[in-house]
Design an enzyme around this catalytic site. Structure first.
Site, PDB file in Angstrom:
ATOM      1  N   ASP A 118       0.822  -1.239   0.163  1.00  0.00           N
ATOM      2  CA  ASP A 118      -0.099  -0.107  -0.066  1.00  0.00           C
ATOM      3  C   ASP A 118       0.841   1.085  -0.135  1.00  0.00           C
ATOM      4  O   ASP A 118       1.802   1.381   0.872  1.00  0.00           O
ATOM      5  CB  ASP A 118      -0.952  -0.012   1.232  1.00  0.00           C
ATOM      6  N   GLY A 119       0.717   2.134  -0.730  1.00  0.00           N
ATOM      7  CA  GLY A 119       1.561   3.294  -1.144  1.00  0.00           C
ATOM      8  C   GLY A 119       1.518   4.150  -0.064  1.00  0.00           C
ATOM      9  O   GLY A 119       2.703   4.662   0.325  1.00  0.00           O
ATOM     10  N   ASP A 136       0.787   8.107  -8.593  1.00  0.00           N
ATOM     11  CA  ASP A 136      -0.177   8.077  -9.794  1.00  0.00           C
ATOM     12  C   ASP A 136      -0.946   6.662  -9.460  1.00  0.00           C
ATOM     13  O   ASP A 136      -1.164   5.858 -10.218  1.00  0.00           O
ATOM     14  CB  ASP A 136       0.594   7.742 -10.905  1.00  0.00           C
TER      15      ASP A 136
END
Length: 284
Positions: A118-119, A136
């Protein structure tokens, strides 16, 4: 009982193929990534070329990370054109990773790797080591909640090296785009600007840690010199757009402003000299 954190929580992507291109979608009409079959390393979509505008300010970054792999267009371009850099892509959808071979995404190695994570969690953890952070990440055409919070943008700021740059792709049609912009301005103490193209819904935000954009000598020719001949031709127009937005940003009066420039699709270098900012965002 199904594990709520299992892969089925993620949307299932699919491919569309023409004689010239291969595209990645989550829903009809929504293109996540597009690759030219004869030139797989070319940045086909305009917003990806704009995101590479960070080279105007850091032409030789050493460490790059990207949240949201998609079809890997930017990742492939960086691996090919920035041979002295390392690139780490963070993708939370395992179905996307299953498609990497369809888009010629290179295998993991010393300079390039893809991480299933998970970013938002990734930037929250050490080490803090990146010159460039590209954001992005989208689900069904919208930014996930965890990638648009104030905490997330604060963590993005902290994960950058001094002088590091975050580049975020926002959707101008998203009802939350203005709050996202305000949060970025707050996290980066106003050292940010945005550029968009009138006929595209993408709004690309550049935010820098510590070093003000208005003291950076932004010259597209210098940023292009290290790229291959084809890449230079490909990037020239996008770099001119980003350079113009940066110059407009440098004319703002206060460090808590971020200038937004909406650039017509018929933009040219000649008309750039007459361009003025049409919108300024102030952090309140």
């Amino acid at each position: 009982m199904l594990d709520p954190t299992g892969p089925w929580q993620h949307p299932l992507p699919y491919l569309s193929v023409t004689l010239a291109t291969r595209s990645l979608h989550f829903s009809p009409g929504d293109i996540q990534s597009r690759m030219l079959l004869q030139e797989p390393d070319v940045l086909e979509l305009e917003y990806t070329r704009l995101m590479m505008g960070f080279l105007l300010f850091k032409p030789r970054p050493q460490t790059l990370a990207m949240i949201g792999l998609g079809g890997g267009s930017i990742a492939k371009f960086c691996v090919r054109q920035l041979p002295e850099s390392t690139f780490r892509a963070i993708e939370n959808n395992p179905f996307i990773l299953d498609l990497r071979q369809h888009f010629n995404v290179p295998p993991d190695g010393p300079r390039f790797s893809v991480i299933l994570d998970d970013g938002a969690q990734f930037v929250r953890r050490p080490p803090k080591q990146f010159d460039i952070l590209l954001v992005d990440g989208y689900v069904d055409g919208r930014i996930p909640v965890q990638l648009g919070s104030q905490r997330f943008y604060d963590d993005c700021h902290e994960t950058l090296m001094p002088g590091g740059i975050m580049v975020a792709n926002l959707n101008a049609g998203d009802c939350c785009v203005d709050p996202y912009l305000e949060r970025i301005v707050k996290s980066f103490q106003g050292n940010a600007f945005a550029v968009s193209v009138q006929e595209d819904t993408s709004r690309i935000v550049f935010a820098r840690k510590g070093v003000p954009f208005n003291i950076v000598n932004c010259r597209p020719a210098a940023a292009l010199v290290d790229l291959g001949v084809t890449a230079r031709a490909e990037m020239e127009h996008a770099f001119e757009l980003v350079a113009q937005a940066s110059r407009v940003r440098s004319r703002t009066d206060t460090a808590t402003q971020a200038s937004l420039v909406d650039v017509p699709a018929t933009w040219s270098a000649r008309s750039a000299a007459r361009m003025d900012p049409i919108e300024a965002l102030r952090h309140e």
